[in-house]
Write an enzyme that holds these catalytic residues in place. Sequence first.
Site, PDB file in Angstrom:
ATOM      1  N   GLU A 188      -7.951  -2.151  -1.728  1.00  0.00           N
ATOM      2  CA  GLU A 188      -7.041  -1.169  -1.100  1.00  0.00           C
ATOM      3  C   GLU A 188      -6.316  -0.353  -2.169  1.00  0.00           C
ATOM      4  OE1 GLU A 188      -6.034  -3.284   3.131  1.00  0.00           O
ATOM      5  OE2 GLU A 188      -4.642  -3.681   1.499  1.00  0.00           O
ATOM      6  N   ASN A 225       0.836  -1.214   0.000  1.00  0.00           N
ATOM      7  CA  ASN A 225       0.000   0.000   0.000  1.00  0.00           C
ATOM      8  C   ASN A 225       0.866   1.258   0.000  1.00  0.00           C
ATOM      9  OD1 ASN A 225      -3.082  -0.383   0.229  1.00  0.00           O
ATOM     10  ND2 ASN A 225      -2.230  -2.000   1.525  1.00  0.00           N
ATOM     11  N   HIS A 241      -7.988  -0.533   7.246  1.00  0.00           N
ATOM     12  CA  HIS A 241      -8.176  -1.821   7.909  1.00  0.00           C
ATOM     13  C   HIS A 241      -8.757  -2.794   6.889  1.00  0.00           C
ATOM     14  CE1 HIS A 241      -8.562  -4.493  11.299  1.00  0.00           C
ATOM     15  NE2 HIS A 241      -9.711  -4.857  10.808  1.00  0.00           N
ATOM     16  N   ILE A 301      -1.119   3.868  17.984  1.00  0.00           N
ATOM     17  CA  ILE A 301      -0.706   5.275  17.915  1.00  0.00           C
ATOM     18  C   ILE A 301      -0.965   5.927  19.280  1.00  0.00           C
ATOM     19  CG2 ILE A 301      -1.312   7.503  16.857  1.00  0.00           C
ATOM     20  CD1 ILE A 301       0.355   5.713  15.023  1.00  0.00           C
TER      21      ILE A 301
HETATM   22  C1  GAR Z   1      -3.095  -4.287   4.464  1.00  0.00           C
HETATM   23  O1  GAR Z   1      -4.013  -5.247   4.015  1.00  0.00           O
HETATM   24  C2  GAR Z   1      -3.721  -3.407   5.521  1.00  0.00           C
HETATM   25  O2  GAR Z   1      -5.078  -3.209   5.326  1.00  0.00           O
HETATM   26  C3  GAR Z   1      -3.483  -4.213   6.768  1.00  0.00           C
HETATM   27  O3  GAR Z   1      -2.188  -4.725   6.618  1.00  0.00           O
HETATM   28  C4  GAR Z   1      -1.959  -4.975   5.226  1.00  0.00           C
HETATM   29  C5  GAR Z   1      -0.613  -4.405   4.889  1.00  0.00           C
HETATM   30  O4  GAR Z   1      -0.213  -4.775   3.597  1.00  0.00           O
HETATM   31  N1  GAR Z   1      -3.605  -3.390   7.947  1.00  0.00           N
HETATM   32  C6  GAR Z   1      -4.025  -3.877   9.105  1.00  0.00           C
HETATM   33  O5  GAR Z   1      -4.306  -5.048   9.278  1.00  0.00           O
HETATM   34  C7  GAR Z   1      -4.125  -2.847  10.213  1.00  0.00           C
HETATM   35  N2  GAR Z   1      -4.875  -3.376  11.318  1.00  0.00           N
HETATM   36  P1  GAR Z   1       0.956  -3.991   2.874  1.00  0.00           P
HETATM   37  O6  GAR Z   1       2.114  -3.906   3.874  1.00  0.00           O
HETATM   38  O7  GAR Z   1       1.319  -4.815   1.696  1.00  0.00           O
HETATM   39  O8  GAR Z   1       0.442  -2.637   2.501  1.00  0.00           O
END
Ligand code: GAR
Length: 188
Positions: free
Chosen positions: A173, A14, A103, A87
Site C-alpha cells: 500500500e 495510508n 482494498h 459511500i
Molecule cells: C488498509 O490496509 C486498507 O487497505 C484497509 O484498511 C487499512 C487501513 O489502514 N481498507 C479496507 O479494508 C477497506 N475495505 P490505515 O488506517 O493504517 O491506512
Amino acid sequence: MKNVAILASGSGSNAENIIKHFSGSKDVHIPFVLCNKKDAFVHERAKSLGVKSMTFSKNELENGEILNLLKRENIDFIVLAGFLLKIPAEWVEAFQNRIVNIHPALLPKFGGKGMYGMRVHEAVVANGEKESGITIHYVNEVYDSGAIIFQAKCDVLPTDSPEDVANKVHALEYEHFPRVIEEVLNKL
Ligand code: GAR
C-alpha cells in the site's frame, strides 16, 4: 491545482503516507482529512502533518451534509484510505471516477460488506491462500466492485499469521497507493 480529500476510519497510516507524498506539490493540495470516528488515530497523524481533520457522523454522510461540504470546498477528488462506511450513491454520481479506494486483498476475492482490515487477512490465512495483495479501484454503489485501476501481489507462506500478511500488504500500500493516485490525478 487539484483539491483532494482523504477519508479514513482508523489508524490512518495510508492517509499519512499520501499526505507526505503530496506535501509541497504544486499540483495537488490536501486541505483536510475526514473521519467518521472522533478517537481514530488518523486525527493525530493529520495534526502532526499540519493538515486539518474533521469528524462526521454516518447521518451526515448519508444526508448530504458532507457531500455539500466537499462541493463547497471545491474538492476535485476523493481518496478512501481505510474508510469503512459505504459511500452513498449521490456521491458516486457527483464524483464520477473521482473516488478511489484501496482494498487490502486481490479483489474480487475477499471483498464486500464486513471485509476490511484484519478481517481480510484472517480470511486469507484461514482459506490457505498462497498470495494476497492490494487492489486500488474506483468506487461505485456496490462495496469493493468498482473498476480496478491497479493490483499488486505478495506471497502468503503457510507459516504466515494474519499480522504477517497485514505487514506485507501495508508495504505494498505504502509503495503504490500515492503513485497510483498521482497517475489518476494526472489524467483528470
Ligand atoms: C488498509 O490496509 C486498507 O487497505 C484497509 O484498511 C487499512 C487501513 O489502514 N481498507 C479496507 O479494508 C477497506 N475495505 P490505515 O488506517 O493504517 O491506512
